[in-house]
Design a protein around this motif. Sequence first.
Motif, PDB file in Angstrom:
ATOM      1  N   LEU A   1       9.878  11.874  -6.113  1.00 37.78           N
ATOM      2  CA  LEU A   1      10.595  13.057  -7.400  1.00 37.78           C
ATOM      3  C   LEU A   1       9.887  13.245  -8.120  1.00 37.78           C
ATOM      4  N   PHE A   2       8.455  12.834  -8.757  1.00 35.38           N
ATOM      5  CA  PHE A   2       7.307  13.899  -8.916  1.00 35.38           C
ATOM      6  C   PHE A   2       6.995  14.478  -8.356  1.00 35.38           C
ATOM      7  N   ASN A   3       6.392  13.956  -6.873  1.00 32.12           N
ATOM      8  CA  ASN A   3       6.004  15.377  -5.787  1.00 32.12           C
ATOM      9  C   ASN A   3       6.871  15.871  -5.015  1.00 32.12           C
TER      10      ASN A   3
ATOM     11  N   SER B   1       6.856  24.848  -2.648  1.00 29.12           N
ATOM     12  CA  SER B   1       6.002  25.101  -1.753  1.00 29.12           C
ATOM     13  C   SER B   1       5.799  23.248  -1.627  1.00 29.12           C
ATOM     14  N   VAL B   2       5.786  22.339  -1.244  1.00 32.25           N
ATOM     15  CA  VAL B   2       5.633  21.348  -1.380  1.00 32.25           C
ATOM     16  C   VAL B   2       6.379  20.727  -0.184  1.00 32.25           C
ATOM     17  N   PRO B   3       5.270  19.793   0.963  1.00 37.22           N
ATOM     18  CA  PRO B   3       6.325  19.743   2.275  1.00 37.22           C
ATOM     19  C   PRO B   3       6.874  18.331   2.154  1.00 37.22           C
ATOM     20  N   VAL B   4       8.182  18.412   1.104  1.00 34.82           N
ATOM     21  CA  VAL B   4       9.355  17.862   1.174  1.00 34.82           C
ATOM     22  C   VAL B   4       9.869  16.718   2.355  1.00 34.82           C
ATOM     23  N   ALA B   5       9.806  16.712   3.061  1.00 33.35           N
ATOM     24  CA  ALA B   5      10.125  16.359   3.984  1.00 33.35           C
ATOM     25  C   ALA B   5       9.307  14.468   4.446  1.00 33.35           C
ATOM     26  N   ALA B   6       8.227  15.267   4.486  1.00 34.49           N
ATOM     27  CA  ALA B   6       6.396  14.192   4.315  1.00 34.49           C
ATOM     28  C   ALA B   6       6.484  13.499   3.022  1.00 34.49           C
ATOM     29  N   ILE B   7       6.892  13.858   2.237  1.00 27.89           N
ATOM     30  CA  ILE B   7       6.830  13.108   1.132  1.00 27.89           C
ATOM     31  C   ILE B   7       8.137  11.956   0.945  1.00 27.89           C
ATOM     32  N   TRP B   8       9.373  12.115   1.285  1.00 26.07           N
ATOM     33  CA  TRP B   8      10.291  11.778   1.078  1.00 26.07           C
ATOM     34  C   TRP B   8      10.366   9.795   2.388  1.00 26.07           C
ATOM     35  N   ILE B   9       9.643  10.896   3.555  1.00 24.72           N
ATOM     36  CA  ILE B   9       9.339   9.391   4.602  1.00 24.72           C
ATOM     37  C   ILE B   9       7.961   8.535   4.305  1.00 24.72           C
ATOM     38  N   GLY B  10       7.397   9.224   3.835  1.00 24.70           N
ATOM     39  CA  GLY B  10       5.766   8.236   3.721  1.00 24.70           C
ATOM     40  C   GLY B  10       6.369   7.755   2.698  1.00 24.70           C
ATOM     41  N   ALA B  11       7.219   8.123   1.575  1.00 24.68           N
ATOM     42  CA  ALA B  11       8.101   6.690   0.753  1.00 24.68           C
ATOM     43  C   ALA B  11       7.844   5.418   0.873  1.00 24.68           C
ATOM     44  N   GLY B  12       9.914   5.939   2.237  1.00 27.21           N
ATOM     45  CA  GLY B  12       9.682   4.895   2.618  1.00 27.21           C
ATOM     46  C   GLY B  12       9.017   4.524   3.506  1.00 27.21           C
ATOM     47  N   ALA B  13       8.132   4.695   4.124  1.00 24.22           N
ATOM     48  CA  ALA B  13       6.910   3.636   5.006  1.00 24.22           C
ATOM     49  C   ALA B  13       6.249   2.995   3.939  1.00 24.22           C
ATOM     50  N   THR B  14       6.336   3.461   2.759  1.00 23.16           N
ATOM     51  CA  THR B  14       5.732   2.345   1.920  1.00 23.16           C
ATOM     52  C   THR B  14       6.179   1.489   1.448  1.00 23.16           C
TER      53      THR B  14
ATOM     54  N   SER C   1       1.060  12.568   1.645  1.00 25.01           N
ATOM     55  CA  SER C   1       2.402  13.603   2.620  1.00 25.01           C
ATOM     56  C   SER C   1       1.707  14.470   3.378  1.00 25.01           C
ATOM     57  N   ARG C   2       0.171  15.259   2.394  1.00 27.10           N
ATOM     58  CA  ARG C   2      -0.333  16.109   3.133  1.00 27.10           C
ATOM     59  C   ARG C   2      -1.182  16.011   4.175  1.00 27.10           C
TER      60      ARG C   2
END
Length: 512
Positions: free
Chosen positions: A171-173, A370-383, A346-347
Amino acid sequence: MTHQDKSDPNADISADVKLLKSFGYQQELERRMSGFSNFAISFSIICILAGGITSLQLGTSAVGGAAAGIAWPLGVGFALLVAAAMAQVASAFPTAGGLYHWSSILGGRGWGWATAWFNLLGLIFMTAAVNVGAYILFINLILPLFGVDPAKLTMAHQVLGVVLITGSHALFNHLGIKVTTLLTDFSGYLIFAVSILLTIALLAFAPSHDFGRLFRFTNFSGEAGGGVWPASGNGGFMLLLALLWPAWTIIGFDASAHTSEETVGAAINVPKGILRSVYLSGIFGFVMVASFIIALPSLPDGVKQGANIFFWLMDKVVPGWLKIPLEIGIVVSNYLCGLACLTSTSRMTYAFARDGGLPRLLRGISSQHSVPVAAIWIGAGATVASTLYTPAYTTLTVASIILLYISYVMPTAVGIFAHGKSWKKMGPFDLGGSVYKAIGAITILGLLALIYAGVQPPNDPALPVTAVTVIVLLVAWHGGVKKGFAGAPAALSERAVLTQDVTPEAVAADGE
């Protein structure tokens, strides 16, 4: 047109934008990170209050006090060599997927593709290990203040805790790099403050000061070390295992490279961020971990606690009125460490997806933040998912060490042969050919030793994880990915980046 850094109206980012364009990419992310912010994100991920504390037993249960006086400097020295080689790469090619892009240019599409996957999987495991570590610290340091017995908590509680921690990081990201930068900048100051106060408190209230412990080698394998390592009479082997402690702590400094496209003056500030985060963490970390060893009322009794050695130390030495604020600072620092880890993950995901290595959905940029939203949340899920597969903290830790350091060294391994041949133009940070090649050779040998130590019992599950990763990558590449993966644009133009002057100064002089 002149591009301005929105966090500093006086900062001109035109040279950064032109340099990025010369590599085949447009400026999509918001470039507002200062040199300090770039340093702070790696310093926050390294976080000596995270690995230095949660993995203390990896060193002490192997060689006792020598883990701080001997193993720590050796491990930090190796990390600094890896960071120096990485800094040269990042200075020459300051993009969000620097390691992967440079591997592609120096070693070909396949080498770059493999580097990307090692780095990405390592980042996911690292984020998971940090968040599990933050949960462990929270339940052992904070919850007892409210009368909760950590021993009564189950794996279901851990999963829920990791979900909440990781979800809040996402969420912060999601809210933009400005929010994340503010928090990671604060984290940098917090780590300095808490580590200094913790060191002073331990030394001030220590029952004695036996500095000789720091260089006294004692084999605490087996039951003497709380069962952290299986019993072994091989002292050299135990020292190698102890190196996993600093190796796990001094890791994640590639975050400075992954945020290159959000950093002002990236070709100069990114290598500075990488190197400063490593040597400052190493110096401050040494003083802090040395205080752990010196302050132990009894080294054998402390080491026998195994994974609980730090909690035992705090209970025995630090008075309650001081212990509570210190422990809160430690927990918050670990939480913010995980935040920076997800930013880096995510980056890397965004950069790889941008070139077709992952579904294009993951390269999407939020028009609002201006951030990669999908990459952030998919990364969180994979974590979160990776903690379900490997619930043991040490397995996550060692797997991330192996995968990340492989990705760190891969560009250097091919760079040794390309330097001075196809790779003739460097960035502002340049070690020089002879030094770069010597460092490269040392880091390759060090990586092999690190892998050997990392797959020893009880962390042998890390071996199949690494082996399966290699096999799957080989099969996938030759089974079809090789034909469909185009790779980085710069890697497709006959390695033009390697033979042309694309330093920030040259690009700026070239005009619009």
